[in-house]
Design a protein around this motif. Structure first.
Motif, PDB file in Angstrom:
ATOM      1  N   ILE A   1       0.504 -67.838 -19.880  1.00 58.21           N
ATOM      2  CA  ILE A   1      -0.475 -68.531 -21.610  1.00 58.21           C
ATOM      3  C   ILE A   1      -1.419 -68.825 -21.464  1.00 58.21           C
ATOM      4  O   ILE A   1      -2.411 -69.032 -22.210  1.00 58.21           O
ATOM      5  CB  ILE A   1       0.411 -68.676 -23.160  1.00 58.21           C
ATOM      6  CG1 ILE A   1       1.955 -67.780 -22.321  1.00 58.21           C
ATOM      7  CG2 ILE A   1       0.671 -68.780 -24.222  1.00 58.21           C
ATOM      8  CD1 ILE A   1       3.094 -67.860 -23.428  1.00 58.21           C
ATOM      9  N   LEU A   2      -1.644 -70.140 -20.902  1.00 61.03           N
ATOM     10  CA  LEU A   2      -2.072 -71.175 -20.714  1.00 61.03           C
ATOM     11  C   LEU A   2      -3.465 -70.850 -19.959  1.00 61.03           C
ATOM     12  O   LEU A   2      -4.234 -71.357 -20.279  1.00 61.03           O
ATOM     13  CB  LEU A   2      -1.970 -72.509 -20.243  1.00 61.03           C
ATOM     14  CG  LEU A   2      -0.689 -73.414 -21.413  1.00 61.03           C
ATOM     15  CD1 LEU A   2      -0.152 -74.643 -20.783  1.00 61.03           C
ATOM     16  CD2 LEU A   2      -1.537 -73.457 -22.434  1.00 61.03           C
ATOM     17  N   VAL A   3      -3.116 -69.862 -18.880  1.00 59.79           N
ATOM     18  CA  VAL A   3      -4.634 -69.070 -18.643  1.00 59.79           C
ATOM     19  C   VAL A   3      -5.050 -68.672 -18.851  1.00 59.79           C
ATOM     20  O   VAL A   3      -6.033 -68.880 -18.606  1.00 59.79           O
ATOM     21  CB  VAL A   3      -3.930 -68.757 -16.578  1.00 59.79           C
ATOM     22  CG1 VAL A   3      -5.105 -68.226 -16.256  1.00 59.79           C
ATOM     23  CG2 VAL A   3      -3.189 -69.838 -16.205  1.00 59.79           C
ATOM     24  N   LEU A   4      -4.516 -67.679 -19.639  1.00 68.14           N
ATOM     25  CA  LEU A   4      -4.855 -66.591 -20.650  1.00 68.14           C
ATOM     26  C   LEU A   4      -5.864 -67.232 -21.986  1.00 68.14           C
ATOM     27  O   LEU A   4      -6.835 -66.578 -22.184  1.00 68.14           O
ATOM     28  CB  LEU A   4      -4.078 -65.709 -21.056  1.00 68.14           C
ATOM     29  CG  LEU A   4      -3.623 -64.931 -20.009  1.00 68.14           C
ATOM     30  CD1 LEU A   4      -2.430 -63.950 -20.872  1.00 68.14           C
ATOM     31  CD2 LEU A   4      -3.951 -63.810 -19.447  1.00 68.14           C
ATOM     32  N   ASN A   5      -5.398 -68.559 -22.809  1.00 70.34           N
ATOM     33  CA  ASN A   5      -6.220 -69.118 -23.421  1.00 70.34           C
ATOM     34  C   ASN A   5      -7.207 -69.654 -23.129  1.00 70.34           C
ATOM     35  O   ASN A   5      -8.176 -69.940 -22.951  1.00 70.34           O
ATOM     36  CB  ASN A   5      -5.380 -70.425 -23.840  1.00 70.34           C
ATOM     37  CG  ASN A   5      -6.066 -71.453 -24.847  1.00 70.34           C
ATOM     38  OD1 ASN A   5      -6.193 -72.528 -24.753  1.00 70.34           O
ATOM     39  ND2 ASN A   5      -6.170 -70.016 -26.245  1.00 70.34           N
ATOM     40  N   VAL A   6      -7.229 -70.863 -21.283  1.00 74.46           N
ATOM     41  CA  VAL A   6      -8.393 -71.076 -20.999  1.00 74.46           C
ATOM     42  C   VAL A   6      -9.938 -70.070 -20.647  1.00 74.46           C
ATOM     43  O   VAL A   6     -10.558 -69.937 -20.992  1.00 74.46           O
ATOM     44  CB  VAL A   6      -7.712 -71.744 -19.819  1.00 74.46           C
ATOM     45  CG1 VAL A   6      -9.025 -72.166 -18.636  1.00 74.46           C
ATOM     46  CG2 VAL A   6      -6.992 -73.115 -20.124  1.00 74.46           C
ATOM     47  N   MET A   7      -8.631 -68.676 -20.387  1.00 73.40           N
ATOM     48  CA  MET A   7     -10.010 -67.356 -19.904  1.00 73.40           C
ATOM     49  C   MET A   7     -11.158 -66.714 -21.604  1.00 73.40           C
ATOM     50  O   MET A   7     -11.805 -65.776 -21.170  1.00 73.40           O
ATOM     51  CB  MET A   7      -9.255 -67.154 -19.089  1.00 73.40           C
ATOM     52  CG  MET A   7      -9.339 -67.126 -17.817  1.00 73.40           C
ATOM     53  SD  MET A   7      -8.281 -65.914 -16.608  1.00 73.40           S
ATOM     54  CE  MET A   7      -9.174 -64.912 -16.589  1.00 73.40           C
ATOM     55  N   GLY A   8      -9.840 -67.232 -22.568  1.00 76.69           N
ATOM     56  CA  GLY A   8     -10.962 -66.869 -23.988  1.00 76.69           C
ATOM     57  C   GLY A   8     -10.143 -65.627 -24.212  1.00 76.69           C
ATOM     58  O   GLY A   8     -10.770 -64.570 -24.786  1.00 76.69           O
ATOM     59  N   MET A   9      -9.034 -65.108 -23.447  1.00 78.09           N
ATOM     60  CA  MET A   9      -8.432 -63.899 -23.902  1.00 78.09           C
ATOM     61  C   MET A   9      -7.383 -64.168 -24.953  1.00 78.09           C
ATOM     62  O   MET A   9      -7.541 -63.048 -25.219  1.00 78.09           O
ATOM     63  CB  MET A   9      -7.719 -63.613 -22.539  1.00 78.09           C
ATOM     64  CG  MET A   9      -8.688 -62.808 -21.486  1.00 78.09           C
ATOM     65  SD  MET A   9      -7.673 -62.328 -19.847  1.00 78.09           S
ATOM     66  CE  MET A   9      -7.686 -61.238 -20.706  1.00 78.09           C
TER      67      MET A   9
END
Length: 259
Positions: free
Chosen positions: A186-194
């Motif tokens: 979830i955090l990776v998706l948030n960092v990538m702006g998704m």
């Protein structure tokens, strides 16, 4: 004179490689991963008796005697030995596996993505170990006590096989280790702006349902008690992800204002 700052979202200018060269890189990545896993498996194969004693501790803590466990199948002892070796080898080699995979992906990443790669892989390893530790320290004993008490409630004696017990514990440990990677995704998706924190907050009900379904797939049993032991911590981690995502978004907004 104005200084041209590098674009952190630009892909690096890489020398174009032929398709076979990429396959060669992938082949060596697979070889390194297999070698790291193999070394971990060999180490655990020679220490399997000590690992088995660790796996017996939650069972002993419920007041049971592991010497009363039986093996029905002829090859059950060998199967237990191999299962312990593979599981322990996976944990020992996990940091190296992530490092080799990162090396393979690194040339294709932008500078911004490279900066996040090492913390992400480190956090992935830590979360997996935390999940395994949490399951070993709190969940397995409680789950075994529940099933022993349930057998007594049905006026039955709990007489388990050694393979059945080890299978249950290993599946629980691996399941919790993998499940605790969920917040990192979830955090990776948030960092990538998704995905934004507002979207995560608005989908709480959907997340709770998905977490429950995932717990049903991960946990080797389907009783409500065992499912709650995984579902509740995962939902708490989901709520933590929302707060962390908000902090990340505020920092991004601050950096944009300063620029």
């Amino acid at each position: 004179m104005a200084q041209n700052l590098p674009d952190e979202d630009a892909r690096p200018s890489l020398e174009t490689k032929p398709f076979l060269a990429h396959l060669e890189d992938l082949r060596w990545t697979i070889i390194r991963c297999v070698a790291a896993l193999g070394i971990g498996v060999i180490i655990c194969a020679f220490t399997a008796r000590y690992i088995l004693q660790l796996l017996y501790r939650p069972y002993i803590a419920t007041g049971q005697d592991p010497k009363k466990l039986v093996n029905i199948g002829v090859v059950d002892p060998f199967s237990i030995h191999m299962e312990i070796s593979l599981f322990g080898g996976l944990i020992l080699s996990l940091p190296f596996l992530l490092y080799f995979i990162g090396q393979f992906l690194l040339p294709a990443l932008t500078p911004r993505e490279k900066r996040f790669l090492a913390p992400i892989f480190f956090a992935g390893t830590i979360l997996f170990v935390i999940g395994v530790t949490f399951c070993y320290a709190f969940v397995i004993k409680a789950a075994l006590q529940f099933f022993i008490a349930y057998s007594s409630y049905l006026s039955m004696e709990s007489m388990w096989t050694g393979k059945g017990l080890i299978d249950f514990e290993v599946q629980m440990l691996i399941g919790f280790g993998l499940a605790f990677e969920f917040p990192l995704v979830i955090l990776v998706l948030n960092v990538m702006g998704m995905v934004s924190s507002a979207q995560l907050a608005s989908k709480r009900r959907h997340a709770a349902f998905i977490i429950f379904v995932a717990a049903c797939c991960i946990i080797p049993s389907t009783d409500p008690f065992s499912l709650s032991l995984l579902s509740v911590p995962l939902y708490v981690l989901y709520e933590a992800c929302i707060w962390i995502a908000r902090i990340v978004e505020r920092r991004k907004a601050t950096v944009k204002v300063e620029e």
